[in-house]
Write an enzyme that holds these catalytic residues in place. Structure first.
Site, PDB file in Angstrom:
ATOM      1  N   HIS A  50      -1.483  -6.195 -10.088  1.00  0.00           N
ATOM      2  CA  HIS A  50      -2.144  -4.683 -10.737  1.00  0.00           C
ATOM      3  C   HIS A  50      -2.350  -5.195 -12.336  1.00  0.00           C
ATOM      4  O   HIS A  50      -1.508  -5.731 -13.004  1.00  0.00           O
ATOM      5  CB  HIS A  50      -1.503  -3.608 -10.737  1.00  0.00           C
ATOM      6  CG  HIS A  50      -1.308  -2.979  -9.243  1.00  0.00           C
ATOM      7  ND1 HIS A  50      -2.321  -2.047  -8.923  1.00  0.00           N
ATOM      8  CD2 HIS A  50      -0.240  -3.403  -8.306  1.00  0.00           C
ATOM      9  CE1 HIS A  50      -2.057  -1.836  -7.507  1.00  0.00           C
ATOM     10  NE2 HIS A  50      -1.013  -2.413  -7.454  1.00  0.00           N
TER      11      HIS A  50
ATOM     12  N   CYS B  46      -4.633   5.389  -5.068  1.00  0.00           N
ATOM     13  CA  CYS B  46      -4.042   4.021  -4.657  1.00  0.00           C
ATOM     14  C   CYS B  46      -2.420   4.257  -5.077  1.00  0.00           C
ATOM     15  O   CYS B  46      -2.083   4.483  -6.300  1.00  0.00           O
ATOM     16  CB  CYS B  46      -4.641   3.017  -5.393  1.00  0.00           C
ATOM     17  SG  CYS B  46      -3.753   1.394  -5.419  1.00  0.00           S
TER      18      CYS B  46
ATOM     19  N   CYS C 278       0.961  -1.316   0.001  1.00  0.00           N
ATOM     20  CA  CYS C 278      -0.013  -0.035  -0.103  1.00  0.00           C
ATOM     21  C   CYS C 278       0.928   1.328   0.011  1.00  0.00           C
ATOM     22  O   CYS C 278       1.520   1.555   1.035  1.00  0.00           O
ATOM     23  CB  CYS C 278      -0.839  -0.023   1.441  1.00  0.00           C
ATOM     24  SG  CYS C 278      -2.079   1.551   1.371  1.00  0.00           S
TER      25      CYS C 278
ATOM     26  N   SER D 199       0.245   2.259  -4.886  1.00  0.00           N
ATOM     27  CA  SER D 199       0.957   1.124  -5.748  1.00  0.00           C
ATOM     28  C   SER D 199       0.077   1.069  -7.069  1.00  0.00           C
ATOM     29  O   SER D 199       0.996   0.745  -7.915  1.00  0.00           O
ATOM     30  CB  SER D 199       0.810  -0.209  -4.935  1.00  0.00           C
ATOM     31  OG  SER D 199      -0.704  -0.496  -4.626  1.00  0.00           O
ATOM     32  N   GLY D 200      -0.944   1.387  -7.164  1.00  0.00           N
ATOM     33  CA  GLY D 200      -1.625   1.508  -8.416  1.00  0.00           C
ATOM     34  C   GLY D 200      -1.071   2.625  -9.322  1.00  0.00           C
ATOM     35  O   GLY D 200      -1.083   2.466 -10.681  1.00  0.00           O
TER      36      GLY D 200
ATOM     37  N   ASN E 210       0.264   4.564  -0.313  1.00  0.00           N
ATOM     38  CA  ASN E 210      -0.199   5.751   0.314  1.00  0.00           C
ATOM     39  C   ASN E 210      -0.002   5.287   1.851  1.00  0.00           C
ATOM     40  O   ASN E 210       0.118   6.323   2.759  1.00  0.00           O
ATOM     41  CB  ASN E 210      -1.550   6.010  -0.022  1.00  0.00           C
ATOM     42  CG  ASN E 210      -1.717   6.588  -1.448  1.00  0.00           C
ATOM     43  OD1 ASN E 210      -1.062   7.402  -1.734  1.00  0.00           O
ATOM     44  ND2 ASN E 210      -2.777   6.083  -2.299  1.00  0.00           N
TER      45      ASN E 210
ATOM     46  N   GLU F  18      -9.765  -1.397  -6.341  1.00  0.00           N
ATOM     47  CA  GLU F  18      -8.729  -1.915  -5.520  1.00  0.00           C
ATOM     48  C   GLU F  18      -9.478  -3.339  -4.815  1.00  0.00           C
ATOM     49  O   GLU F  18     -10.594  -3.362  -4.743  1.00  0.00           O
ATOM     50  CB  GLU F  18      -8.444  -1.291  -4.108  1.00  0.00           C
ATOM     51  CG  GLU F  18      -7.396  -0.053  -4.614  1.00  0.00           C
ATOM     52  CD  GLU F  18      -6.810   0.662  -3.451  1.00  0.00           C
ATOM     53  OE1 GLU F  18      -6.156  -0.301  -2.580  1.00  0.00           O
ATOM     54  OE2 GLU F  18      -6.812   1.544  -3.096  1.00  0.00           O
ATOM     55  N   ARG F  19      -8.675  -4.476  -4.798  1.00  0.00           N
ATOM     56  CA  ARG F  19      -8.892  -5.595  -4.125  1.00  0.00           C
ATOM     57  C   ARG F  19      -9.641  -5.163  -2.544  1.00  0.00           C
ATOM     58  O   ARG F  19      -8.789  -4.468  -1.800  1.00  0.00           O
ATOM     59  CB  ARG F  19      -7.870  -6.489  -3.904  1.00  0.00           C
ATOM     60  CG  ARG F  19      -7.411  -7.230  -5.179  1.00  0.00           C
ATOM     61  CD  ARG F  19      -6.547  -8.219  -5.053  1.00  0.00           C
ATOM     62  NE  ARG F  19      -5.469  -7.751  -4.330  1.00  0.00           N
ATOM     63  CZ  ARG F  19      -4.285  -8.636  -3.805  1.00  0.00           C
ATOM     64  NH1 ARG F  19      -4.292  -9.753  -4.139  1.00  0.00           N
ATOM     65  NH2 ARG F  19      -3.465  -8.012  -2.888  1.00  0.00           N
TER      66      ARG F  19
ATOM     67  N   ASN G   8       2.093  -6.519  -4.934  1.00  0.00           N
ATOM     68  CA  ASN G   8       0.598  -7.024  -5.141  1.00  0.00           C
ATOM     69  C   ASN G   8       0.188  -6.743  -6.769  1.00  0.00           C
ATOM     70  O   ASN G   8       0.843  -5.877  -7.507  1.00  0.00           O
ATOM     71  CB  ASN G   8      -0.308  -6.055  -4.011  1.00  0.00           C
ATOM     72  CG  ASN G   8      -0.299  -4.427  -4.374  1.00  0.00           C
ATOM     73  OD1 ASN G   8       0.598  -4.141  -5.226  1.00  0.00           O
ATOM     74  ND2 ASN G   8      -1.016  -3.609  -3.754  1.00  0.00           N
TER      75      ASN G   8
END
Length: 280
Positions: A165, A223, A77, A225-226, A79, A214-215, A163
């Site tokens: 994406h 997000c 994560c 990581s997004g 953020n 997000e999951r 994670n």
């Protein structure tokens, strides 16, 4: 959850968190407890819970774990990483000017502070190999993957930032079916661990707009990581210039992503304290 827990409510570009300090050995929340705390009507309300815990080695000042609003566990994560860094500085557990590292389930993350005072996190190098994402049905990394989704073929990029994406490039972000396509890709058999789904509109080599489904949380205001995943996929395609830095405008604010010489992505953005509270 036994007893009373003190917590901090924080957000990074609108992606909001309940932060729990477990460095004294308290047990982490159960999935059911996470869901109750995250409930926006009957609980505190958040996209994710962050638990701050002792680091397992001397390289990091602390470790953190991520729990989605539905109680599922997340591997990364971005953020949240900035919020953890800000929390540790305020708690006196890390130097205010940066120069320390924190540990997530995805690995070690060096932390810096930029001239504006924002925290800048090393999010690591993106991993494109299908087995690293994981993405089934493809033997080698590709710039784009065709997937049959609800009777039509969608072309998506895919990458792991700790994670999984998937990314779709769109011409009009406002018109994108974020919830419909996002949910369909999350249950697609090609993604055995589900997937975070990004929708990106390229404005210039150094500017994009992004929405992320997000999951375990649905669409969020931001997000981290997004944002890194979107820049990684688009940089690989030659659509953005990550070495020059890319401003990623999300519904909740702007994150800045830059690729260094080692291929690592560094993310800068806000980390805001909202309020302190107790949960019984």
């Amino acid at each position: 959850m036994a007893g009373i827990r003190r917590f901090s409510k924080m957000h990074g570009a609108g992606n909001d968190f309940v932060v729990l300090d477990l460095r004294d050995g308290q047990p982490p929340p159960t999935p059911a407890e996470c869901a109750r705390i995250a409930d926006r009507h009957r609980g505190v309300g958040c996209d994710q819970l962050l638990t701050i815990e002792p680091a397992s080695g001397a390289d990091a000042v602390a470790a953190y774990r991520i729990w989605n609003a539905d109680g599922s566990v997340a591997g990364q994560c971005g953020n949240g990483a900035r919020c953890v860094a800000a929390w540790l500085v305020r708690a006196g557990a890390a130097p205010a000017d940066g120069g320390f590292a924190i540990a997530s389930p995805a690995g070690l993350h060096p932390v810096q502070r930029d001239g504006s005072g924002e925290f800048v996190i090393d999010m690591g190098a993106p991993r494109f190999a299908p087995e690293a994402i994981p993405l089934l049905g493809f033997a080698q990394a590709q710039d784009a993957y065709p997937l049959q989704v609800d009777g039509r073929v969608l072309t998506v990029g895919a990458v792991s930032m700790g994670n999984p994406h998937a990314l779709l490039e769109v011409d009009d972000l406002a018109a994108a079916d974020v919830a419909g396509i996002g949910a369909a890709l999350q249950r697609h058999p090609a993604f055995p661990q589900s997937v975070n789904v990004g929708f990106a509109q390229v404005l210039a080599p150094t500017r994009i707009r992004l929405r992320v489904y997000e999951r375990g949380a649905g669409e969020t205001l931001a997000c981290g990581s997004g944002a890194c995943a979107a820049v990684a996929v688009l940089d690989r395609r030659g659509r953005v210039a990550a070495a020059d830095g890319v401003a990623v405008a999300l519904p909740g604010g702007v994150l800045r992503i830059r690729r260094d010489r080692d291929g690592h992505l560094w993310m800068a953005g806000p980390a805001v304290f909202v309020f302190e509270g107790e949960w019984a």
